[in-house]
Scaffold this active site. Sequence first.
Site, PDB file in Angstrom:
ATOM      1  N   ASP A  64       0.750  -1.302  -0.053  1.00 24.81           N
ATOM      2  CA  ASP A  64      -0.058  -0.128  -0.082  1.00 24.81           C
ATOM      3  C   ASP A  64       0.813   1.341   0.019  1.00 24.81           C
ATOM      4  O   ASP A  64       0.505   2.318  -0.397  1.00 24.81           O
ATOM      5  CB  ASP A  64      -1.045   0.062   1.055  1.00 24.81           C
ATOM      6  CG  ASP A  64      -0.298  -0.145   2.799  1.00 24.81           C
ATOM      7  OD1 ASP A  64       0.878  -0.446   2.624  1.00 24.81           O
ATOM      8  OD2 ASP A  64      -1.013  -0.125   3.462  1.00 24.81           O
ATOM      9  N   GLU A 103       8.957 -10.787  -1.495  1.00 18.74           N
ATOM     10  CA  GLU A 103      10.052  -9.854  -1.743  1.00 18.74           C
ATOM     11  C   GLU A 103      11.442 -10.627  -1.905  1.00 18.74           C
ATOM     12  O   GLU A 103      12.427 -10.152  -2.324  1.00 18.74           O
ATOM     13  CB  GLU A 103       9.976  -8.857  -0.526  1.00 18.74           C
ATOM     14  CG  GLU A 103       8.917  -7.964  -0.545  1.00 18.74           C
ATOM     15  CD  GLU A 103       7.525  -8.400   0.016  1.00 18.74           C
ATOM     16  OE1 GLU A 103       6.497  -7.962  -0.044  1.00 18.74           O
ATOM     17  OE2 GLU A 103       7.519  -9.728   0.625  1.00 18.74           O
ATOM     18  N   HIS A 163       0.486   1.152  10.562  1.00 18.11           N
ATOM     19  CA  HIS A 163       0.635  -0.261  10.238  1.00 18.11           C
ATOM     20  C   HIS A 163       2.049  -0.479   9.536  1.00 18.11           C
ATOM     21  O   HIS A 163       2.414   0.657   8.951  1.00 18.11           O
ATOM     22  CB  HIS A 163      -0.438  -1.169   9.441  1.00 18.11           C
ATOM     23  CG  HIS A 163      -0.558  -0.325   8.028  1.00 18.11           C
ATOM     24  ND1 HIS A 163      -1.012   0.876   7.871  1.00 18.11           N
ATOM     25  CD2 HIS A 163      -0.148  -0.944   6.767  1.00 18.11           C
ATOM     26  CE1 HIS A 163      -1.059   1.242   6.526  1.00 18.11           C
ATOM     27  NE2 HIS A 163      -0.668  -0.006   5.790  1.00 18.11           N
ATOM     28  N   HIS A 164       2.673  -1.707   9.765  1.00 22.88           N
ATOM     29  CA  HIS A 164       3.873  -1.781   9.158  1.00 22.88           C
ATOM     30  C   HIS A 164       5.039  -1.239   9.981  1.00 22.88           C
ATOM     31  O   HIS A 164       6.164  -1.056   9.569  1.00 22.88           O
ATOM     32  CB  HIS A 164       4.221  -1.369   7.708  1.00 22.88           C
ATOM     33  CG  HIS A 164       3.139  -2.571   6.815  1.00 22.88           C
ATOM     34  ND1 HIS A 164       2.564  -3.550   7.098  1.00 22.88           N
ATOM     35  CD2 HIS A 164       2.943  -2.117   5.437  1.00 22.88           C
ATOM     36  CE1 HIS A 164       1.898  -3.860   6.135  1.00 22.88           C
ATOM     37  NE2 HIS A 164       2.074  -3.052   5.146  1.00 22.88           N
ATOM     38  N   GLY A 189      25.972 -17.587  -0.208  1.00 25.35           N
ATOM     39  CA  GLY A 189      25.548 -18.672   0.045  1.00 25.35           C
ATOM     40  C   GLY A 189      24.095 -19.085   0.495  1.00 25.35           C
ATOM     41  O   GLY A 189      23.929 -19.762   1.410  1.00 25.35           O
ATOM     42  N   ASP A 226      16.697 -30.533  -4.750  1.00 20.92           N
ATOM     43  CA  ASP A 226      15.322 -30.562  -4.283  1.00 20.92           C
ATOM     44  C   ASP A 226      15.053 -29.938  -3.136  1.00 20.92           C
ATOM     45  O   ASP A 226      13.976 -29.212  -2.757  1.00 20.92           O
ATOM     46  CB  ASP A 226      14.944 -32.387  -4.152  1.00 20.92           C
ATOM     47  CG  ASP A 226      15.788 -32.829  -3.312  1.00 20.92           C
ATOM     48  OD1 ASP A 226      16.768 -32.473  -3.311  1.00 20.92           O
ATOM     49  OD2 ASP A 226      15.366 -34.186  -2.746  1.00 20.92           O
ATOM     50  N   ASN A 271      18.334 -35.601  -4.591  1.00 21.71           N
ATOM     51  CA  ASN A 271      18.850 -36.550  -3.587  1.00 21.71           C
ATOM     52  C   ASN A 271      18.105 -36.642  -2.158  1.00 21.71           C
ATOM     53  O   ASN A 271      18.804 -36.828  -1.351  1.00 21.71           O
ATOM     54  CB  ASN A 271      20.445 -35.997  -3.558  1.00 21.71           C
ATOM     55  CG  ASN A 271      20.666 -34.526  -3.565  1.00 21.71           C
ATOM     56  OD1 ASN A 271      19.657 -33.911  -2.925  1.00 21.71           O
ATOM     57  ND2 ASN A 271      21.698 -34.185  -3.919  1.00 21.71           N
ATOM     58  N   GLY A 311      16.980 -34.313   0.080  1.00 23.11           N
ATOM     59  CA  GLY A 311      17.234 -33.724   1.178  1.00 23.11           C
ATOM     60  C   GLY A 311      18.623 -32.669   1.045  1.00 23.11           C
ATOM     61  O   GLY A 311      18.894 -32.299  -0.118  1.00 23.11           O
ATOM     62  N   GLU A 347      24.413 -30.055   3.539  1.00 25.27           N
ATOM     63  CA  GLU A 347      24.712 -30.245   5.012  1.00 25.27           C
ATOM     64  C   GLU A 347      24.944 -31.343   5.331  1.00 25.27           C
ATOM     65  O   GLU A 347      25.837 -31.536   6.356  1.00 25.27           O
ATOM     66  CB  GLU A 347      23.339 -29.712   5.241  1.00 25.27           C
ATOM     67  CG  GLU A 347      22.412 -28.270   4.845  1.00 25.27           C
ATOM     68  CD  GLU A 347      23.298 -27.175   4.956  1.00 25.27           C
ATOM     69  OE1 GLU A 347      24.409 -27.204   5.674  1.00 25.27           O
ATOM     70  OE2 GLU A 347      22.589 -26.078   4.590  1.00 25.27           O
TER      71      GLU A 347
END
Length: 576
Positions: free
Chosen positions: A32, A55, A124-125, A428, A459, A486, A488, A492
């Site tokens: 807005d 965003e 607001h915001h 990253g 994925d 793969n 997951g 990690e």
Amino acid sequence: MSEKTISLGTYLFKRLHSEPIGIKNIFGVPGDFNLELLDKIEEIDGLNWVGSVNELNAGYSADGYARVKNGFSKGSLAALITTFGVGELSAVNAVAGAYSEHIPIVHIVGTPSTESTKKQLLLHHTLGNGDFDVFHKISSFISATTAVLDDPATATDEIDRVIETAYINQRPTYLGFPSNMFHLQVPASKLDKPLNLTPPPNDPKVQSEVLDDILSLIQNAKDPVIIIDACCARHDSTPEAKKLIELTSFKFAVTPMAKGSRDIDESSSRFIGTYVGDLSYPRTKDLVESSDLVLSLGAVLSDYNTGSFSYSLDNAKVVEFHSDYTKIKSAHYPGIRMKELLGKLVGEGSALTKICSHITPQKLVLDKFEPVVLPSDHIITQSWLWSNLGGWLREGDVIITETGTSSFGIVQTKFPKNAVGISQVLWGSIGYSVGSAAGAVIAAEEVDPSRRVILFVGDGSLQLTVQEISTMARHKNNIYIFVLNNEGFTIERLIHGPKAVYNDIHSWENTDLLKTFKADNYETYSLKTIGDITKVFKDEKFAKNDKIRLIEIKLDVLDGPENLIEQGRRSEASNK
């Protein structure tokens, strides 16, 4: 006769759209406090509102757009529009990544009116405490400069300054635009003054001394090497780098962050590969580290860009060219910028030309890397994919790789001429690549619709930002989306917790995504064996850039590129 005027909002968009900036598409999300500003976009012929689904993705898209525009030609930038507070904070991660990786984005934030701000109304915001400047302060840490328009007398100058700073420094800038100033009338003649997009000049006396030192080092070197890194491309210095390579015939390497830089030809006989410290191929590592002079162009010495800081380069033999300083051995020269310095070094009639006429290029003995060969019924592996991918790529492709297995695997792939590589190696942020691809394909279609844009995303990463496929479907973008399934977060798992539940994800029917997002002209594939993917890579119809395609590649859970497996070990040790 009164002077012709235009609205301040129109002034902003005319500046962004006019050459040499030349923005044709703007990213963002309506809110807005920015809606009436967005109306002004329609007043500019040839300027379009893309619109993103959130965003964060809009910020990633602006990042990808700027990279491709800069990858095809001399520098440009991107524009991102969000609303005050909730919108701008959602984009902060993407903008911080652009700051980290030297990507120019003008972040325009529609803010409450100046009257509301002065009265500290409970709008607001806001945080409910009357502080309307807190979000601006947050962005100041990830922007080359900021401005919040509040004075009609200086508003156009502030807009120009924000655009100029983003362009010159190749980093994001922030423009707070109060809602009651969108329609403010300003003289149209202010557009006649060209933007100042030229970096500050180098000090001629200091630069002359620096050039003499560099020329002396080159003249006395017996086995030099040139390393092209990210900031060489970001700051439009690859034309000079190309000339340096051609003049000297020195061997040269790229870093992961510089792979796919404009003007840097991996098919050259002088190209020795990607240098990642200890994670380089052995012959590349040896050829770089045995050199008696290293000309380092635009280095970004981050952990993933250097193989966990494993560069073995003696400081006494390194000359560093940077966007805003030069370093020779241990001597530091602030303000001696790479673009101008390299231009003087390789310019017509320069002393280097005379020196190079007496240089006999070293004969290079390079490793011969043959693509991995596996039987047709064998499951697809990372090593097979990245070593064979180069055979399918073609000149001019834009290749986006996600943080994870893709960004490490692509180091093993030889790029064709004029390919553009995009990978967020330093920041990253997982999920970056999908939003970036949405911006990249729009930029590519602006320049040359025949160019293919190819995304590789895991994925797990896909699930963070998958909504942006909807934007690509809405704009009928032609793009290849390779989903490496793969099961997951493999990157990690390779760092820590190979069987940990927090590295698991819920499996999706990835091949149904284009249908879900109601793409009009699409194809989907699910590939598991070498025979499956070989058939697709040989299909001439598949190679034609005429639709949106999603290609799921099934991989073993812990299958990763060799350099990522080693990087995972180093990262876990470092974290401890």
